[in-house]
Design a protein around this motif. Sequence first.
Motif, mmCIF file in Angstrom:
data_model
loop_
_atom_site.group_PDB
_atom_site.id
_atom_site.type_symbol
_atom_site.label_atom_id
_atom_site.label_comp_id
_atom_site.label_asym_id
_atom_site.label_seq_id
_atom_site.Cartn_x
_atom_site.Cartn_y
_atom_site.Cartn_z
ATOM 1 N N SER A 1 14.985 8.163 1.155
ATOM 2 C CA SER A 1 15.898 7.077 1.540
ATOM 3 C C SER A 1 15.854 6.779 3.034
ATOM 4 C CB SER A 1 17.334 7.434 1.127
ATOM 5 O OG SER A 1 17.821 8.533 1.891
ATOM 6 N N LEU A 2 15.335 7.719 3.833
ATOM 7 C CA LEU A 2 15.279 7.521 5.280
ATOM 8 C C LEU A 2 13.960 6.930 5.746
ATOM 9 C CD1 LEU A 2 16.996 10.824 6.473
ATOM 10 C CD2 LEU A 2 17.991 8.539 6.302
ATOM 11 N N LEU A 3 12.971 6.887 4.853
ATOM 12 C CA LEU A 3 11.711 6.213 5.179
ATOM 13 C C LEU A 3 11.737 4.784 4.654
ATOM 14 C CD1 LEU A 3 9.083 9.044 4.539
ATOM 15 C CD2 LEU A 3 10.262 8.417 6.655
ATOM 16 N N GLN A 4 10.820 3.982 5.155
ATOM 17 C CA GLN A 4 10.777 2.563 4.806
ATOM 18 C C GLN A 4 9.675 2.302 3.785
ATOM 19 O OE1 GLN A 4 10.023 0.595 8.535
ATOM 20 N NE2 GLN A 4 11.875 1.394 9.513
ATOM 21 N N ARG A 5 9.921 1.317 2.929
ATOM 22 C CA ARG A 5 8.858 0.877 2.027
ATOM 23 C C ARG A 5 7.654 0.451 2.876
ATOM 24 N NH1 ARG A 5 8.588 -0.575 -3.125
ATOM 25 N NH2 ARG A 5 10.845 -0.257 -3.333
ATOM 26 N N GLY A 6 6.483 0.953 2.522
ATOM 27 C CA GLY A 6 5.279 0.632 3.280
ATOM 28 C C GLY A 6 4.880 1.674 4.303
ATOM 29 N N ASP A 7 5.787 2.625 4.613
ATOM 30 C CA ASP A 7 5.393 3.714 5.511
ATOM 31 C C ASP A 7 4.213 4.467 4.906
ATOM 32 O OD1 ASP A 7 7.341 3.212 7.414
ATOM 33 O OD2 ASP A 7 8.704 4.787 6.723
ATOM 34 N N LEU A 8 3.335 4.941 5.779
ATOM 35 C CA LEU A 8 2.245 5.824 5.361
ATOM 36 C C LEU A 8 2.597 7.237 5.800
ATOM 37 C CD1 LEU A 8 -0.622 6.430 4.291
ATOM 38 C CD2 LEU A 8 -1.489 5.872 6.579
ATOM 39 N N LEU A 9 2.810 8.132 4.834
ATOM 40 C CA LEU A 9 3.166 9.523 5.107
ATOM 41 C C LEU A 9 1.896 10.369 4.977
ATOM 42 C CD1 LEU A 9 5.759 11.331 5.614
ATOM 43 C CD2 LEU A 9 5.611 11.883 3.173
ATOM 44 N N VAL A 10 1.520 11.044 6.070
ATOM 45 C CA VAL A 10 0.272 11.818 6.090
ATOM 46 C C VAL A 10 0.608 13.301 6.155
ATOM 47 C CG1 VAL A 10 -1.957 12.144 7.201
ATOM 48 C CG2 VAL A 10 -0.839 9.905 7.308
ATOM 49 N N MET A 11 0.011 14.085 5.230
ATOM 50 C CA MET A 11 0.290 15.507 5.103
ATOM 51 C C MET A 11 -0.992 16.309 5.309
ATOM 52 S SD MET A 11 2.562 15.049 1.609
ATOM 53 C CE MET A 11 1.333 13.921 0.930
ATOM 54 N N ASN A 12 -0.836 17.547 5.747
ATOM 55 C CA ASN A 12 -1.961 18.463 5.922
ATOM 56 C C ASN A 12 -2.124 19.296 4.649
ATOM 57 O OD1 ASN A 12 -3.900 20.271 6.755
ATOM 58 N ND2 ASN A 12 -2.735 21.108 8.462
ATOM 59 N N VAL B 1 6.575 4.386 -0.437
ATOM 60 C CA VAL B 1 5.912 5.093 0.661
ATOM 61 C C VAL B 1 4.520 5.498 0.192
ATOM 62 C CG1 VAL B 1 5.965 7.148 2.127
ATOM 63 C CG2 VAL B 1 8.093 5.919 1.615
ATOM 64 N N GLU B 2 3.506 5.170 0.985
ATOM 65 C CA GLU B 2 2.137 5.545 0.670
ATOM 66 C C GLU B 2 1.882 6.977 1.152
ATOM 67 O OE1 GLU B 2 -2.450 3.858 1.244
ATOM 68 O OE2 GLU B 2 -0.796 2.995 2.406
ATOM 69 N N LEU B 3 1.205 7.783 0.332
ATOM 70 C CA LEU B 3 0.927 9.175 0.662
ATOM 71 C C LEU B 3 -0.566 9.372 0.902
ATOM 72 C CD1 LEU B 3 3.131 10.985 -2.033
ATOM 73 C CD2 LEU B 3 3.797 10.170 0.236
ATOM 74 N N ALA B 4 -0.887 10.170 1.922
ATOM 75 C CA ALA B 4 -2.279 10.479 2.224
ATOM 76 C C ALA B 4 -2.343 11.884 2.809
ATOM 77 C CB ALA B 4 -2.868 9.461 3.205
ATOM 78 N N THR B 5 -3.545 12.466 2.812
ATOM 79 C CA THR B 5 -3.710 13.818 3.351
ATOM 80 C C THR B 5 -4.867 13.859 4.343
ATOM 81 O OG1 THR B 5 -5.181 14.468 1.532
ATOM 82 C CG2 THR B 5 -2.826 14.945 1.280
ATOM 83 N N ILE B 6 -4.730 14.750 5.323
ATOM 84 C CA ILE B 6 -5.832 15.187 6.162
ATOM 85 C C ILE B 6 -5.914 16.708 6.008
ATOM 86 C CG2 ILE B 6 -5.711 13.284 7.814
ATOM 87 C CD1 ILE B 6 -4.392 16.640 8.870
ATOM 88 N N THR B 7 -6.981 17.292 6.528
ATOM 89 C CA THR B 7 -7.105 18.752 6.516
ATOM 90 C C THR B 7 -7.308 19.241 7.937
ATOM 91 O OG1 THR B 7 -8.164 18.684 4.336
ATOM 92 C CG2 THR B 7 -8.385 20.727 5.612
ATOM 93 N N LEU B 8 -6.383 20.064 8.424
ATOM 94 C CA LEU B 8 -6.591 20.791 9.670
ATOM 95 C C LEU B 8 -6.294 22.254 9.392
ATOM 96 C CD1 LEU B 8 -6.255 20.205 13.287
ATOM 97 C CD2 LEU B 8 -4.745 21.977 12.425
ATOM 98 N N HIS B 9 -7.285 23.109 9.639
ATOM 99 C CA HIS B 9 -7.102 24.527 9.396
ATOM 100 C C HIS B 9 -6.455 25.172 10.622
ATOM 101 C CE1 HIS B 9 -9.060 24.224 5.648
ATOM 102 N NE2 HIS B 9 -10.278 24.047 6.109
ATOM 103 N N VAL B 10 -5.255 25.695 10.413
ATOM 104 C CA VAL B 10 -4.475 26.302 11.494
ATOM 105 C C VAL B 10 -5.134 27.612 11.891
ATOM 106 C CG1 VAL B 10 -2.184 27.066 12.192
ATOM 107 C CG2 VAL B 10 -2.431 25.251 10.467
ATOM 108 N N GLY B 11 -5.358 27.786 13.204
ATOM 109 C CA GLY B 11 -6.121 28.934 13.647
ATOM 110 C C GLY B 11 -5.445 29.763 14.712
ATOM 111 N N LEU B 12 -6.239 30.197 15.672
ATOM 112 C CA LEU B 12 -5.825 31.206 16.640
ATOM 113 C C LEU B 12 -4.636 30.777 17.482
ATOM 114 C CD1 LEU B 12 -6.656 33.991 17.714
ATOM 115 C CD2 LEU B 12 -8.096 32.829 19.379
#
Length: 375
Positions: A48-59, A216-227
């Motif tokens: 409810s706090l995001l807007q229609r059309g927002d692109l939410l990107v997750m790792n 809300v549009e959903l997408a992913t990237i990959t970043l491997h958390v390291g040192l």
Amino acid sequence: MLVSDFHFDLPEELIAQQPPAVRGSSRMLAVDRATGALADRQFTDLPSLLQRGDLLVMNDSRVLPARLFATRAGLTTQHNSPAPSGHIEVLLVEHLSNAEGHNEWRALVKPAKKVQPAETLRFDETLSAQVIAAGEFGERTLRFNLAGTAFYEGLDRIGHLPLPPYIHRDKAAPNTSEDRERYQTVFARERGSAAAPTAGLHFTPEVLEALRARGVELATITLHVGLGTFQPVRVDRTEDIRLHAEPYTLSEATACAINRATREGRRIVAVGTTTTRTLEHIARITPAGENVAAHSGSTSLFLSPGLNDRFLLVAGLLTNFHLPQSTLLMLVSAFLGDAHSEESDWGRQAALRAYAHAVAERYRFFSYGDCMLIT
């Protein structure tokens, strides 16, 4: 700025030792980026706090069972137990590309003084590694005798999830069955991280579906958390901070989603500081006026007030509450201050006000804690 400028007092009892009883039931502090206004909400309010059309990107990086226990070759104590004296603790933090095809990893080892190049570490009857290089602060480069599927099967058999040191567990049982489930996001896919992208731990399939229903549009990237996640800041001035590079991948589908959102003037909201750093790095290496392109690379981008503090892609941020004097708190401060370039210290002060409110209202901190949404 000084690293000490990002200090705040945190009662130890607010450091979450367990995940919430139900995934997704965390509290969420909503922060207005323009005014600094605060509102106490629940994570389930996110759609409810995001807007229609927002692109939410997750790792979508998946945490490896990267904490191992070894004996030095020639010793006869029991393998792969954290309890007996004389054992070596190993934390795998980054897979190293190698032209010869060897399976090599950068690792943190303790006690490090006992483990020098040319020594062999044995993890169990089938898995071992040779130490081929030594670095500072307990860093070692290990070359394993197994690779590919056999290596990862070995990790699954004997490894432990590398919970942060502020989450206390019995040394004889570094993980609980609950940890093994809850220290992974529900959308984790690509294995390789030495720590969870913790802002993503709140999501449930139901919340993801509610976001889609919201538009809300959903997408992913990959970043491997390291040192960098495990190394404390060891300098006094923020301009002297250097982060370790971490590998990432931007898929064709997510590159297209970013380009569409940018072209159509829709907000890009990042889940977590790992996603934020990746997106902002990509924006900085993309020539002006061109679309972002699918690729793999690495980033050591450090975002802090007065240093790389302009955000080129990210317009909203969901993040957990971070350690005092940490580079992650500096990133949050820079993000809050980006809309207030005429007031150089606005973002840091706004971040510390939000954290003071969270302490006063007894929010839970760090990896298993509550979250904040900045829009």
